[in-house]
Design an enzyme around this catalytic site. Structure first.
Site, PDB file in Angstrom:
ATOM      1  N   GLU A 188      -8.567   7.027   6.958  1.00  0.00           N
ATOM      2  CA  GLU A 188     -10.082   7.442   6.837  1.00  0.00           C
ATOM      3  C   GLU A 188     -10.633   6.116   7.644  1.00  0.00           C
ATOM      4  O   GLU A 188     -11.852   6.131   8.064  1.00  0.00           O
ATOM      5  CB  GLU A 188     -10.482   7.521   5.579  1.00  0.00           C
ATOM      6  N   GLY A 189     -10.181   4.853   6.988  1.00  0.00           N
ATOM      7  CA  GLY A 189     -10.776   3.561   7.447  1.00  0.00           C
ATOM      8  C   GLY A 189     -10.863   3.421   8.963  1.00  0.00           C
ATOM      9  O   GLY A 189     -11.814   2.874   9.470  1.00  0.00           O
ATOM     10  N   LEU A 220      -8.496  -2.431  10.748  1.00  0.00           N
ATOM     11  CA  LEU A 220      -8.699  -0.846  11.210  1.00  0.00           C
ATOM     12  C   LEU A 220      -9.322  -0.528  12.562  1.00  0.00           C
ATOM     13  O   LEU A 220     -10.240  -1.145  12.872  1.00  0.00           O
ATOM     14  CB  LEU A 220      -9.369  -0.184   9.986  1.00  0.00           C
ATOM     15  N   HIS A 251       0.869  -1.111   0.000  1.00  0.00           N
ATOM     16  CA  HIS A 251      -0.055  -0.033   0.179  1.00  0.00           C
ATOM     17  C   HIS A 251       0.955   1.238  -0.083  1.00  0.00           C
ATOM     18  O   HIS A 251       1.223   1.651   1.093  1.00  0.00           O
ATOM     19  CB  HIS A 251      -0.705  -0.108   1.257  1.00  0.00           C
ATOM     20  N   HIS A 268      -3.910   3.692  -3.517  1.00  0.00           N
ATOM     21  CA  HIS A 268      -4.115   3.080  -2.034  1.00  0.00           C
ATOM     22  C   HIS A 268      -3.087   1.879  -1.843  1.00  0.00           C
ATOM     23  O   HIS A 268      -2.435   1.773  -0.912  1.00  0.00           O
ATOM     24  CB  HIS A 268      -5.425   3.143  -1.651  1.00  0.00           C
ATOM     25  N   ASP A 302     -33.590 -14.334  29.754  1.00  0.00           N
ATOM     26  CA  ASP A 302     -33.299 -13.336  28.795  1.00  0.00           C
ATOM     27  C   ASP A 302     -33.303 -14.052  27.459  1.00  0.00           C
ATOM     28  O   ASP A 302     -33.340 -13.277  26.383  1.00  0.00           O
ATOM     29  CB  ASP A 302     -31.848 -12.925  29.119  1.00  0.00           C
ATOM     30  N   HIS A 346     -22.553 -15.926  32.818  1.00  0.00           N
ATOM     31  CA  HIS A 346     -23.774 -16.279  32.137  1.00  0.00           C
ATOM     32  C   HIS A 346     -23.569 -17.274  30.884  1.00  0.00           C
ATOM     33  O   HIS A 346     -23.694 -16.966  29.734  1.00  0.00           O
ATOM     34  CB  HIS A 346     -24.667 -15.255  31.726  1.00  0.00           C
ATOM     35  N   HIS A 355     -29.207 -14.351  24.578  1.00  0.00           N
ATOM     36  CA  HIS A 355     -28.359 -14.104  25.644  1.00  0.00           C
ATOM     37  C   HIS A 355     -27.811 -15.264  26.092  1.00  0.00           C
ATOM     38  O   HIS A 355     -27.123 -15.479  26.769  1.00  0.00           O
ATOM     39  CB  HIS A 355     -28.983 -13.422  26.752  1.00  0.00           C
ATOM     40  N   ARG A 389     -19.868 -17.791  38.840  1.00  0.00           N
ATOM     41  CA  ARG A 389     -19.463 -16.460  38.760  1.00  0.00           C
ATOM     42  C   ARG A 389     -19.288 -15.850  40.094  1.00  0.00           C
ATOM     43  O   ARG A 389     -18.245 -14.910  40.172  1.00  0.00           O
ATOM     44  CB  ARG A 389     -20.512 -15.436  38.210  1.00  0.00           C
ATOM     45  N   ASN A 392      -6.872  12.375   4.052  1.00  0.00           N
ATOM     46  CA  ASN A 392      -6.682  12.615   2.388  1.00  0.00           C
ATOM     47  C   ASN A 392      -7.904  12.238   1.663  1.00  0.00           C
ATOM     48  O   ASN A 392      -7.907  12.327   0.386  1.00  0.00           O
ATOM     49  CB  ASN A 392      -5.724  11.444   1.973  1.00  0.00           C
TER      50      ASN A 392
END
Length: 658
Positions: free
Chosen positions: A157-158, A118, A28, A261, A468, A460, A472, A354, A187
């Site tokens: 930009e990305g 990105l 690139h 690019h 849920d 969970h 979930h 948990r 750019n």
């Protein structure tokens, strides 16, 4: 500022970049040609660094978030004197090269993180800036400042279109990370053409809304850019976005166009670009002598900066021996409080794993002072609150806080945790519901690529979430985590295993560990294997009930299904049945067949059970002997959902009786 020297460096970056990409016939060129001045300024005039020691603890960090422009980074690292040779540059994008297609952490001296997906790079930069402020608050004294550096990033930009950058930038603004400075290579071009076809945000207003200071300039006005950096540094309460207007592929025949690019310029394009830039057309990989001299003249000042810090550090260490011990422990994951005992349970004790995880977390946090982290707005459900060991929540007013409030930003949470880990000195964990691991999976993959020991707490973990409903209730999630190379995924079966899981996770040094915990209570079971802790860590499985030396059936179970298997065995008569807990299925599957059979006892039949898809368990048995869930769940009380799906001890007993 040596303006001519900076310009010579920028021109040499363009020369090396276009030739390396042309030789590789891949790469690139747009960003290196367009943003060379930013790199020249950073490494020559702005950053505190010493190319002779890329791991100096108090160096400034630079993250090329737009990692496709990697030749920009490799070129400046070479010119500045890092261990990137001209031969490395010429070997760009080849197998085994120190200059891979995108920057890879660990492959190249001076590369701070793996960048390319990105938005993730700048998100990791946020984590590095957080780590700097945490460590500064912990270790700096009124007489000595030993942590005082900036984090810089270059985004394209990305990066600013990807959601993870928005999540992380929002968090950075909320936390007022004044030592984070991001350059925006503005750019207005992406692969498909002008960004106007998809991207018309007012970036300045967007970042101002995040709480950032926004500054504007011209990429090619090096003196003006340096002034903007000074303004950014003067603002202690806001991260800064420096928007620099630029021309993608500057100097190339197709400058300013999307075509420049991501493809080599071609032989004719190279010649024309070199003519436009004033470079010799008959020399490949040409570096202006002034560029080498520029950095040669800076060697002494680079070395002096580190030497001065070493002197300051030595004085600090002499005056603060206890802090120095903590520093050493922080940077080696060493114990800071050896008197902290593990949580202990008796057979029959019951709680959700948990909850057991929450207790284990606090043991680890008390034992190791460098553990920091938090949840994606789920501290209560995830049970990740620090107790008795916390300095409060990390905030603009409390940089000593060990609790990080990530907000509902799972992707950024993981990337930020990666940045904290990469910075050094702190050990991060992050947490959310297991099903939302999908939101952060892209980062988890990069974390594993970088061999970073980030700890992930997922709660969970199954259909027992209940009301849920299927959105979930994770079904395929554990399998998807295990599928990522390098990721260790542990699903403890009871509270005792949960304590061990945390110890295993913290002991890991070169890979991420994901732990999955239940919402529902599980009983502590008696363990036939007296070396079960060792075997859980080293083999991923151990014998819970012996059954017989060579049982009729061996049940392999993970997580909550170990308890279910034990209950099912009580309903079966006339058969010897061994129950094996497999909290780490990947580790168990990587054992030799002989080792697996030693644990399983060479049974006549193997039955596998997990509250998730059967895919991975098919390596041990056939589909008919997999007591798993290969469909989405449903909404309702947990026990009713299990009954509806036929996922009960009684149904498992029916299978065992066949």
């Amino acid at each position: 500022m040596d303006k001519k020297g900076v310009e010579a460096v920028a021109l040499s970056i363009r020369s090396l970049s276009m030739d390396a990409i042309q030789k590789a016939n891949s790469g690139h060129p747009g960003l290196p040609l367009g943003a060379a001045e930013a790199a020249a300024l950073l490494y020559g005039e702005i950053m505190k660094h010493n190319p002779a020691n890329s791991k100096w603890a108090d160096r400034d960090r630079f993250i090329l978030s737009a990692g496709h422009g990697s030749m920009l980074l490799y070129s400046i690292l070479h010119l500045a004197g890092y261990k990137v040779s001209m031969d490395d540059i010429k070997n760009f994008r080849q197998v085994g090269s120190k200059c891979p297609g995108h920057p890879e952490y660990g492959d190249t001296d001076g590369v701070e993180c793996t960048a390319g997906p990105l938005g993730q790079g700048v998100s990791m930069a946020v984590g590095m800036a957080m780590a700097e402020s945490m460590l500064a608050a912990k270790f700096n004294t009124s007489k000595h400042t030993i942590v005082d550096h900036y984090t810089y990033s270059l985004v394209g930009e990305g990066c600013l279109q990807e959601g993870v950058a928005s999540e992380a930038s929002s968090l950075a603004g909320n936390l007022k990370l004044g030592k984070l400075i991001v350059f925006y290579d503005e750019n207005k071009i992406s692969i498909d053409g002008s960004t106007d076809i998809t991207f018309t945000d007012d970036i300045a207003k967007r970042y101002e809304a995040y709480g950032w200071q926004v500054l504007r300039g011209d990429m090619y006005d090096v003196e003006g850019t340096l002034e903007l950096v000074n303004k950014a540094k003067a603002n202690k309460d806001q991260p800064s976005l420096i928007m620099l207007k630029s021309i993608i592929g500057k100097g190339a025949p197709k400058q300013g166009k999307a075509d420049v690019h991501g493809a080599p310029l071609g032989a004719e394009g190279i010649i024309e670009a070199k003519k436009n830039l004033g470079l010799p057309t008959d020399k490949d990989f040409y570096v202006l002598p002034e560029a080498y001299k520029y950095f040669e003249d800076k060697k002494e000042s680079f070395a002096k900066a580190e030497a001065d810090w070493n002197t300051e550090f030595a004085a600090w260490a002499k005056e603060n021996p206890e802090l120095k011990k903590e520093w050493d422990a922080y940077y080696s994951d060493g114990v800071t409080n050896p008197d902290v005992k593990d949580v202990e349970y008796k057979v029959g004790d019951a709680c959700a794993t948990r909850d057991a995880s929450g207790k284990a977390l606090n043991v680890i946090a008390a034992r190791y002072g460098n553990l920091v982290g938090g949840s994606a707005d789920l501290m209560g459900p995830n049970k990740t609150a620090f107790k008795n060991t916390d300095n409060g929540t990390f905030s603009p007013d409390n940089r000593k806080g060990r609790t990080i409030e990530y907000g509902i930003r799972e992707f950024a949470m993981s990337a930020v945790a990666a940045g904290i880990s990469l910075h050094g000195g702190l050990r991060p964990f992050c947490a959310t519901f297991l099903v939302f691991a999908d939101y952060l999976r892209g980062s988890l993959r990069v974390v594993s690529l970088m061999n970073q020991p980030v700890i992930y707490v997922f709660t969970h973990d199954s259909i027992y979430v209940g009301e849920d409903g299927p959105t979930h209730q994770p079904i395929e999630t554990m399998t998807s985590l295990r599928a990522i190379p390098g990721v260790q995924a542990i699903r403890p079966g009871d509270p005792e295993e949960s304590m061990e899981a945390w110890k295993i996770a913290y002991a890991s040094k070169d890979h991420p560990v994901c732990m999955a915990f239940t919402r529902q209570a599980l009983a502590v079971y008696e363990k036939a294997d007296k070396d079960w802790k060792k075997n859980m860590a080293e083999k991923g499985a151990y014998v819970v009930t012996e059954g017989a030396a060579n049982p009729d059936i061996t049940v392999l179970a993970s997580g909550s299904e170990v308890n279910m298997a034990l209950d099912a065995v009580k309903l079966v008569s006339g058969k010897t049945i061994r129950v094996v807990s497999v909290p780490d299925l990947k580790k168990f599957s990587e054992l030799s067949k002989a080792e697996q059979n030693k644990i399983m006892g060479n049974p006549k039949r193997v039955v596998c059970t997990e509250a998730g898809i059967s895919m991975e368990w098919l390596q041990f048995t056939d589909k008919e002997n997999c007591f798993c869930i290969d469909r989405f769940g449903t909404s309702g009380p947990a026990n009713k959902v299990a009954e509806y799906l036929g996922f009960t001890a009684e149904k498992l007993a029916e299978l065992l009786n066949k």
